[in-house]
Design a protein around this motif. Structure first.
Motif, PDB file in Angstrom:
ATOM      1  N   THR A  34      36.875  18.567  50.477  1.00  0.00           N
ATOM      2  CA  THR A  34      38.019  17.915  50.369  1.00  0.00           C
ATOM      3  C   THR A  34      39.147  18.836  50.770  1.00  0.00           C
ATOM      4  N   LYS A  40      42.575  19.830  47.460  1.00  0.00           N
ATOM      5  CA  LYS A  40      42.849  20.306  48.844  1.00  0.00           C
ATOM      6  C   LYS A  40      43.301  21.838  48.940  1.00  0.00           C
ATOM      7  N   SER A  56      36.155  22.099  56.251  1.00  0.00           N
ATOM      8  CA  SER A  56      37.188  21.424  55.547  1.00  0.00           C
ATOM      9  C   SER A  56      37.489  19.648  56.018  1.00  0.00           C
ATOM     10  N   GLU A  57      38.345  19.240  55.149  1.00  0.00           N
ATOM     11  CA  GLU A  57      38.435  17.601  55.391  1.00  0.00           C
ATOM     12  C   GLU A  57      39.147  17.566  56.948  1.00  0.00           C
ATOM     13  N   THR A  96      32.930  15.449  50.076  1.00  0.00           N
ATOM     14  CA  THR A  96      32.555  14.114  50.264  1.00  0.00           C
ATOM     15  C   THR A  96      31.509  13.711  50.572  1.00  0.00           C
ATOM     16  N   ASN A 150      41.868  21.133  52.374  1.00  0.00           N
ATOM     17  CA  ASN A 150      42.502  20.934  53.710  1.00  0.00           C
ATOM     18  C   ASN A 150      42.710  22.318  54.031  1.00  0.00           C
ATOM     19  N   TYR A 189      30.829  18.730  53.827  1.00  0.00           N
ATOM     20  CA  TYR A 189      32.114  18.404  54.295  1.00  0.00           C
ATOM     21  C   TYR A 189      32.878  18.205  52.842  1.00  0.00           C
ATOM     22  N   TYR A 214      40.662  14.569  45.341  1.00  0.00           N
ATOM     23  CA  TYR A 214      40.397  15.483  46.462  1.00  0.00           C
ATOM     24  C   TYR A 214      41.284  16.598  46.334  1.00  0.00           C
TER      25      TYR A 214
END
Length: 780
Positions: A345, A469, A58-59, A621, A347, A343, A467
């Motif tokens: 975006t 989420k 996750s971010e 990302t 959350n 990786y 992004y």
């Protein structure tokens, strides 16, 4: 005579004595020359093929899950607990640091037991040999006669010795131990020390205690027999044997050994699979997307589907990433083997709250309500507006779309036999909101059983960066694998209306512009079509604002707007705002009968919160290789579609929906006070409920419905979007704002454009207008 006999005896003596040496030498030469099967090359020894799972992060740095054939993550020597190393040497190879791959003391014992007893190993295999066997020497599982099998085992053992010796020349002792611990399969999807530490103890390799280390090292002898999930008694006995070995060779004291052996097995089992963990639908979306091949026309049934996939190939760098990117050796990256780090975006907190919101709304509210409402139907769960024959055809279609049917059909099974299979009860596990159920049911009945379940999907996105989420493709991935975010297309209902209102703002109208709320007719071919009213009866025939019209989702006001603008203009604007699905440019376009993805709708609505700039959704990302080298970076595609002022006017209109319209429940039941706009969308017969929520820095979309359009609530009270979809957004935001790290988002405000001077207080404008009219009448 005696001399001749003596000479013969001497010759036979040396023949007998030297024969094993000669045979062994010949065997070694033949094996080394690969005359008795392949041997690993120097390149293979230097770069052994070890399948490493791709890790999805996750971010905020949380491991969401893995994509793998074998659930293995590489762990370096310095990140492995010293207790593991000590237990390994003490139990498996006490002379490990003193030999060069083969332990002479155990050699004769191995030869005798292998040759004479026909066993695969007679003990004494060094750690280097065990590594060689795991990496390069396949096990012989044939059922040949014992003599033949013994010969094969001898050859296999020689290969193991040769490979072990080569490994010793290529690697340090620490590297050999590290590789061994990383390749061993501890079962239960725990391949390697990293996965085993997490799955069995919910910890990391560097934090393993003495008793945990001893349990895992004890499993090296036989990970099935000594597995604590299979036989706790045997696992405990084996663990304590390892502890005894550690005490025997001085790695721990007797006092420590006696204390640790008294400890019970303390597992903290953590399931790791594609069906567990956060963001299951999202991880599957990434997996499928990254391994896509370049589309070919013959692969698709329609040209429309082919063109869409071709567009994705040409415009989305994540689509087919493994086919588009090559490793230094020129081969393509393998998502399942190369240990990629992806990786994203997403959350982890927002993802958790999103999944909980979907689960809570469906399990505690909507599903029980639907059960109560549908039990009296003629053919539940199907609605009463279709016939028994129509139900039968729908179920038959579902049978033919199932994996079981397709598998039987490919195997050449006749239709009658397939029908028998589907109507024969079998043991199975079923999903329920109260946990899995073990039952006996026919596959056909199970298909009907799953039709009852209300489905829902959710996606949230940062409108400025693009992004994504949070991504929830359905209620429970293990049982409902169809992704309703990026695969499913459904009628969007009134969520289409803001695009029509955007044209009005671009044309110079304001949210407070007034229109007479009366029916509007359209010529459609040789007929006249009149959309029905969808607003409160008390406002029919009155002058109302555009803001009121959108807030109440009144079709008559949308019909008036449709008279001002061509349907094609609405479709064109929607396409510019990222919606690629086909939109039929007909007068009824504002009823939302076009089938569109949730992903597309969220991306389009982000344009309003991003000052008129459309940003294509971004899911990843960067991607790194197993060594942490960045291979790819991803940036969003942006396009200015409408002006900042027009976008702000639309935000004002959308806020009206929440403050005084069909989204008012967010202010009431869910007590949300943050700045927020939104739009509900209810399709024909209440088959689909939509809600699009817009805040200054987060935009979300919810779809709720069923697998079949013919399954729905009969009453509008229960089937409207404010009851079907909106609650997911309300529950999600309440969870988010309750989190101290995200509480401040409740105070975010929409930014007013520079030099914006339009009055958006419609009541104030109305009052001024009435005063002016009264003044004119007095003057007249």
């Amino acid at each position: 005579m005696k001399d001749n006999r003596f000479r013969k005896n001497i010759i036979w003596f040396w023949i007998i004595v030297s024969s094993p040496v000669i045979i062994l030498t010949v065997l070694f030469i033949l094996i080394s020359a690969q005359k008795m099967g392949p041997m690993p090359s120097f390149e293979e020894l230097e770069n052994p093929s070890i399948n490493l799972a791709a890790e999805v992060y996750s971010e905020d740095g949380v491991l969401l899950g893995k994509i793998n054939i074998q659930n293995r993550t590489w762990t370096d020597y310095e990140n492995i607990s010293p207790y593991v190393i000590d237990a390994l040497v003490a139990t498996e190879d006490i002379r490990f640091y003193r030999h060069s791959g083969i332990d002479p003391r155990g050699l004769m014992r191995v030869l005798v037991k292998t040759v004479l007893m026909g066993k695969e190993t007679g003990g004494g295999s060094t750690i280097s040999q065990q590594l060689a066997k795991n990496l390069f020497v396949p096990r012989d599982l044939s059922k040949d006669p014992s003599i033949v099998r013994s010969v094969k085992l001898v050859i296999s053992k020689f290969k193991e010795w040769i490979t072990a010796a080569k490994l010793e020349r290529s690697y340090t002792k620490e590297e050999i131990m590290t590789m061994y611990l990383n390749v061993f399969d501890f079962v239960h999807n725990a391949v390697g020390i990293q996965s085993a530490s997490h799955i069995y103890f919910n910890t990391t390799p560097d934090s393993l205690t003495i008793e945990q280390s001893a349990l895992l090292v004890g499993m090296l002898k036989n990970s099935v027999m000594y597995n604590p999930l299979r036989d706790e008694e045997k696992a405990l006995f084996r663990r304590n044997t390892v502890i005894n070995q550690m005490e025997r060779y001085g790695y721990i004291t007797r006092h420590v050994a006696d204390s640790v052996k008294k400890l019970p097995l303390t597992l903290d089992l953590q399931e790791e699979s594609h069906n567990s963990g956060l963001a299951q639908y999202f991880r599957e979306y990434l997996r499928v997307r990254m391994i896509k091949y370049m589309p070919e026309r013959k692969m698709f049934l329609s040209d429309e589907a082919y063109q869409e996939e071709l567009w994705q190939w040409n415009n989305d760098p994540l689509y087919g990433w493994c086919r588009k990117n090559k490793k230094p050796d020129g081969s393509n990256y393998n998502l399942y083997r190369d240990g990629l780090k992806i990786y994203t975006t997403v959350n982890s907190h927002m993802q958790k709250y999103a999944e909980e919101a979907v689960r809570e709304h469906l399990s505690a509210d909507l599903q029980p309500l639907f059960y109560r409402q549908v039990k009296g139907n003629r053919n539940p769960p199907y609605s009463n507006d279709i016939t028994k024959d129509q139900v039968a055809r729908l179920l038959e279609t579902s049978v033919k779309q199932s994996d079981r049917y397709r598998s039987l059909k490919r195997a050449g099974v006749s239709e009658d036999s397939i029908k028998l299979v589907f109507n024969t009860p079998v043991k199975m596990k079923l999903f329920s909101w109260k946990g899995e159920r073990d039952t006996v049911m026919s596959p056909f009945d199970s298909i009907r059983y799953y039709k009852y379940f209300v489905r829902s999907a959710f996606m949230a996105m940062d409108p400025h960066s693009g992004y994504v989420k949070a991504y929830v493709g359905g209620p429970e991935y293990k049982y409902f694998k169809y992704d309703a975010v990026t695969i499913q297309k459904k009628h969007i209902g009134s969520t289409i209306k803001p695009f029509l209102y955007t044209l009005a703002m671009q044309d110079g109208l304001s949210p407070c512009y007034e229109v007479e709320n009366v029916p509007r007719d359209f010529e459609v071919g040789d007929t006249i079509w009149r959309p029905r009213s969808s607003g409160p009866d008390e406002y029919k025939g009155k002058m109302v604002t555009l803001k009121w019209g959108l807030a109440q989702s009144e079709n008559w006001i949308s019909a008036w707007l449709m008279k001002q603008f061509a349907p094609s203009a609405v479709a064109d604007l929607m396409h510019r705002m990222g919606i690629r699905s086909f939109i039929d440019p007909v007068p009824a376009i504002f009823l939302g009968t076009s089938d569109i993805k949730l992903e597309e709708m969220v991306g389009a609505y982000c344009t309003f919160a991003n000052k008129g700039v459309y940003t294509r959704p971004v899911y990843v990302t960067r991607i790194e290789d197993r060594n942490g080298n960045v291979i790819s970076n991803f940036t969003p595609f942006i396009d200015e579609v409408i002006t900042e002022q027009d976008a702000y006017l639309m935000l004002n209109l959308l806020q009206g929906v929440v403050n005084e319209g069909t989204g008012l429940r967010l202010r009431g039941k869910y007590a949300l006070r943050n700045q927020m706009g939104g739009k509900t969308g209810t399709t024909q017969n209440n088959s689909n409920g939509w809600f699009m929520g817009v805040t200054p820095n987060l935009v979300g979309g919810v779809w709720t419905g069923w697998e079949d359009q013919a399954i729905h609530f009969e009453q509008m009270t229960f089937g409207q979007a404010s009851n079907m979809a909106l609650p997911v957004w309300g529950i999600f935001l309440n969870k988010l704002f309750a989190d101290p790290d995200y509480k401040s988002m409740a105070g975010d405000t929409f930014e007013v454009p520079a030099n914006f001077d339009m009055d958006l207080d419609c009541d104030k404008i109305k009052t001024k207008q009435n005063k002016r009219n009264s003044q004119r009448q007095r003057e007249f």
